[in-house]
Design a protein around this motif. Structure first.
Motif, PDB file in Angstrom:
ATOM      1  N   ALA A  85       2.010  -4.890  -7.368  1.00 18.89           N
ATOM      2  CA  ALA A  85       2.832  -5.157  -8.550  1.00 18.89           C
ATOM      3  C   ALA A  85       1.962  -5.669  -9.698  1.00 18.89           C
ATOM      4  O   ALA A  85       2.117  -5.229 -10.853  1.00 18.89           O
ATOM      5  CB  ALA A  85       3.928  -6.164  -8.212  1.00 18.89           C
ATOM      6  N   GLU A  86       1.033  -6.586  -9.390  1.00 19.48           N
ATOM      7  CA  GLU A  86       0.110  -7.095 -10.419  1.00 19.48           C
ATOM      8  C   GLU A  86      -0.706  -5.968 -11.018  1.00 19.48           C
ATOM      9  O   GLU A  86      -0.823  -5.841 -12.241  1.00 19.48           O
ATOM     10  CB  GLU A  86      -0.878  -8.094  -9.808  1.00 19.48           C
ATOM     11  N   LEU A  87      -1.305  -5.167 -10.154  1.00 24.13           N
ATOM     12  CA  LEU A  87      -2.172  -4.085 -10.608  1.00 24.13           C
ATOM     13  C   LEU A  87      -1.391  -2.983 -11.308  1.00 24.13           C
ATOM     14  O   LEU A  87      -1.905  -2.338 -12.229  1.00 24.13           O
ATOM     15  CB  LEU A  87      -2.970  -3.515  -9.432  1.00 24.13           C
ATOM     16  N   SER A  88      -0.165  -2.799 -10.916  1.00 25.76           N
ATOM     17  CA  SER A  88       0.685  -1.796 -11.553  1.00 25.76           C
ATOM     18  C   SER A  88       1.029  -2.219 -12.983  1.00 25.76           C
ATOM     19  O   SER A  88       0.985  -1.402 -13.911  1.00 25.76           O
ATOM     20  CB  SER A  88       1.951  -1.601 -10.725  1.00 25.76           C
ATOM     21  N   ARG A  89       1.349  -3.506 -13.165  1.00 22.74           N
ATOM     22  CA  ARG A  89       1.635  -4.019 -14.519  1.00 22.74           C
ATOM     23  C   ARG A  89       0.423  -3.866 -15.438  1.00 22.74           C
ATOM     24  O   ARG A  89       0.571  -3.668 -16.637  1.00 22.74           O
ATOM     25  CB  ARG A  89       2.046  -5.483 -14.468  1.00 22.74           C
ATOM     26  N   ARG A  90      -0.765  -3.931 -14.873  1.00 21.94           N
ATOM     27  CA  ARG A  90      -2.009  -3.800 -15.641  1.00 21.94           C
ATOM     28  C   ARG A  90      -2.471  -2.346 -15.741  1.00 21.94           C
ATOM     29  O   ARG A  90      -3.558  -2.066 -16.211  1.00 21.94           O
ATOM     30  CB  ARG A  90      -3.103  -4.644 -14.997  1.00 21.94           C
ATOM     31  N   GLU A  91      -1.642  -1.436 -15.240  1.00 23.50           N
ATOM     32  CA  GLU A  91      -1.914   0.000 -15.260  1.00 23.50           C
ATOM     33  C   GLU A  91      -3.213   0.376 -14.543  1.00 23.50           C
ATOM     34  O   GLU A  91      -3.946   1.265 -14.965  1.00 23.50           O
ATOM     35  CB  GLU A  91      -1.903   0.529 -16.694  1.00 23.50           C
ATOM     36  N   VAL A  92      -3.473  -0.328 -13.424  1.00 20.78           N
ATOM     37  CA  VAL A  92      -4.644  -0.030 -12.600  1.00 20.78           C
ATOM     38  C   VAL A  92      -4.249   0.883 -11.458  1.00 20.78           C
ATOM     39  O   VAL A  92      -5.012   1.779 -11.087  1.00 20.78           O
ATOM     40  CB  VAL A  92      -5.279  -1.332 -12.060  1.00 20.78           C
ATOM     41  N   VAL A  93      -3.085   0.665 -10.880  1.00 15.98           N
ATOM     42  CA  VAL A  93      -2.577   1.518  -9.814  1.00 15.98           C
ATOM     43  C   VAL A  93      -1.198   2.036 -10.192  1.00 15.98           C
ATOM     44  O   VAL A  93      -0.523   1.481 -11.063  1.00 15.98           O
ATOM     45  CB  VAL A  93      -2.500   0.787  -8.440  1.00 15.98           C
ATOM     46  N   VAL A  94      -0.811   3.084  -9.508  1.00 16.73           N
ATOM     47  CA  VAL A  94       0.513   3.657  -9.692  1.00 16.73           C
ATOM     48  C   VAL A  94       1.148   3.825  -8.317  1.00 16.73           C
ATOM     49  O   VAL A  94       0.466   4.136  -7.342  1.00 16.73           O
ATOM     50  CB  VAL A  94       0.449   4.999 -10.471  1.00 16.73           C
ATOM     51  N   ARG A  95       2.447   3.560  -8.270  1.00 20.02           N
ATOM     52  CA  ARG A  95       3.208   3.730  -7.029  1.00 20.02           C
ATOM     53  C   ARG A  95       4.052   4.988  -7.141  1.00 20.02           C
ATOM     54  O   ARG A  95       4.579   5.287  -8.201  1.00 20.02           O
ATOM     55  CB  ARG A  95       4.134   2.540  -6.810  1.00 20.02           C
ATOM     56  N   SER A  96       4.167   5.691  -6.022  1.00 21.90           N
ATOM     57  CA  SER A  96       5.041   6.861  -5.984  1.00 21.90           C
ATOM     58  C   SER A  96       5.658   6.961  -4.600  1.00 21.90           C
ATOM     59  O   SER A  96       5.139   6.416  -3.634  1.00 21.90           O
ATOM     60  CB  SER A  96       4.262   8.135  -6.329  1.00 21.90           C
ATOM     61  N   ASP A  97       6.789   7.653  -4.543  1.00 22.25           N
ATOM     62  CA  ASP A  97       7.443   7.860  -3.250  1.00 22.25           C
ATOM     63  C   ASP A  97       6.652   8.866  -2.433  1.00 22.25           C
ATOM     64  O   ASP A  97       6.110   9.839  -2.963  1.00 22.25           O
ATOM     65  CB  ASP A  97       8.865   8.396  -3.439  1.00 22.25           C
ATOM     66  N   ASP A  98       6.600   8.618  -1.144  1.00 22.11           N
ATOM     67  CA  ASP A  98       5.977   9.559  -0.218  1.00 22.11           C
ATOM     68  C   ASP A  98       6.928  10.746  -0.082  1.00 22.11           C
ATOM     69  O   ASP A  98       8.071  10.574   0.340  1.00 22.11           O
ATOM     70  CB  ASP A  98       5.757   8.872   1.134  1.00 22.11           C
ATOM     71  N   PRO A  99       6.508  11.955  -0.445  1.00 22.08           N
ATOM     72  CA  PRO A  99       7.415  13.108  -0.348  1.00 22.08           C
ATOM     73  C   PRO A  99       7.875  13.376   1.085  1.00 22.08           C
ATOM     74  O   PRO A  99       8.959  13.913   1.296  1.00 22.08           O
ATOM     75  CB  PRO A  99       6.611  14.278  -0.895  1.00 22.08           C
ATOM     76  N   ALA A 100       7.074  12.977   2.070  1.00 24.96           N
ATOM     77  CA  ALA A 100       7.441  13.215   3.463  1.00 24.96           C
ATOM     78  C   ALA A 100       8.438  12.171   3.969  1.00 24.96           C
ATOM     79  O   ALA A 100       9.158  12.430   4.926  1.00 24.96           O
ATOM     80  CB  ALA A 100       6.194  13.203   4.342  1.00 24.96           C
ATOM     81  N   ASP A 101       8.453  10.993   3.340  1.00 20.41           N
ATOM     82  CA  ASP A 101       9.347   9.918   3.777  1.00 20.41           C
ATOM     83  C   ASP A 101       9.618   9.020   2.581  1.00 20.41           C
ATOM     84  O   ASP A 101       8.809   8.176   2.223  1.00 20.41           O
ATOM     85  CB  ASP A 101       8.686   9.120   4.912  1.00 20.41           C
ATOM     86  N   ARG A 102      10.764   9.213   1.956  1.00 14.44           N
ATOM     87  CA  ARG A 102      11.117   8.504   0.725  1.00 14.44           C
ATOM     88  C   ARG A 102      11.154   6.982   0.884  1.00 14.44           C
ATOM     89  O   ARG A 102      11.127   6.257  -0.093  1.00 14.44           O
ATOM     90  CB  ARG A 102      12.477   8.984   0.207  1.00 14.44           C
TER      91      ARG A 102
END
Length: 160
Positions: A85-102
């Motif tokens: 969450a910290e790194l996502s707010r700083r635009e370092v990482v991105v989260r996405s749903d796993d297409p094989a298992d939502r």
């Protein structure tokens, strides 16, 4: 030179000599690693060592699930979620749903941060690769296992 000293010199180091050398080497090594400059575009992000471990896994192994990161980092999934969450707010990482298992979340380094993170972390990777290359696989395992055992002992001493 005594017989004990001669045998030690022929076979390697005595435990005391090894301890002495490592007590002198480790602070120098840590000091030099700390002087590796953080790329300008990452300096304002206040990245901590825990973030670097997570980013190293993502850089070298590609996108991973939260649970896989937690397993590798040896921390709870909630701890990894907070770091993400910290790194996502700083635009370092991105989260996405796993297409094989939502129900699963896949984490990856953002494309615009990847070059800076790669340039920064690959310095250490190149140094380790050059250091480990001449060793046999068994020697590499012994070296890594020894560093891990040292880390465990330091933690045990801190907890005592």
């Amino acid at each position: 030179m005594s017989t004990a000293k001669a045998a030690t010199a022929a076979d390697g180091l005595s435990v005391d000599d090894g301890v002495r050398m490592l007590l002198l080497l480790m602070p120098r090594m840590v000091g030099r690693v700390k002087r590796i400059p953080v790329p300008a575009e990452l300096q304002t992000l206040a990245l901590a060592p825990r973030h670097l471990s997570l980013l190293s896994y993502l850089l070298f192994d590609g996108p991973l699930t939260v649970s896989e990161l937690a397993r590798r980092l040896e921390v709870a999934p909630t701890t990894v979620s907070l770091m993400i969450a910290e790194l996502s707010r700083r635009e370092v990482v991105v989260r996405s749903d796993d297409p094989a298992d939502r129900r699963r979340t896949i984490v990856s380094i953002t494309e615009h941060r990847r070059p800076s993170i790669d340039a920064w972390l690959s310095r250490g990777a190149r140094a380790w690769r050059k250091t480990l290359q001449p060793l046999t696989p068994a020697q590499r395992k012994l070296f890594v296992d020894t560093l891990a055992a040292y880390e465990r002992e330091v933690l045990t001493e801190l907890d005592a």
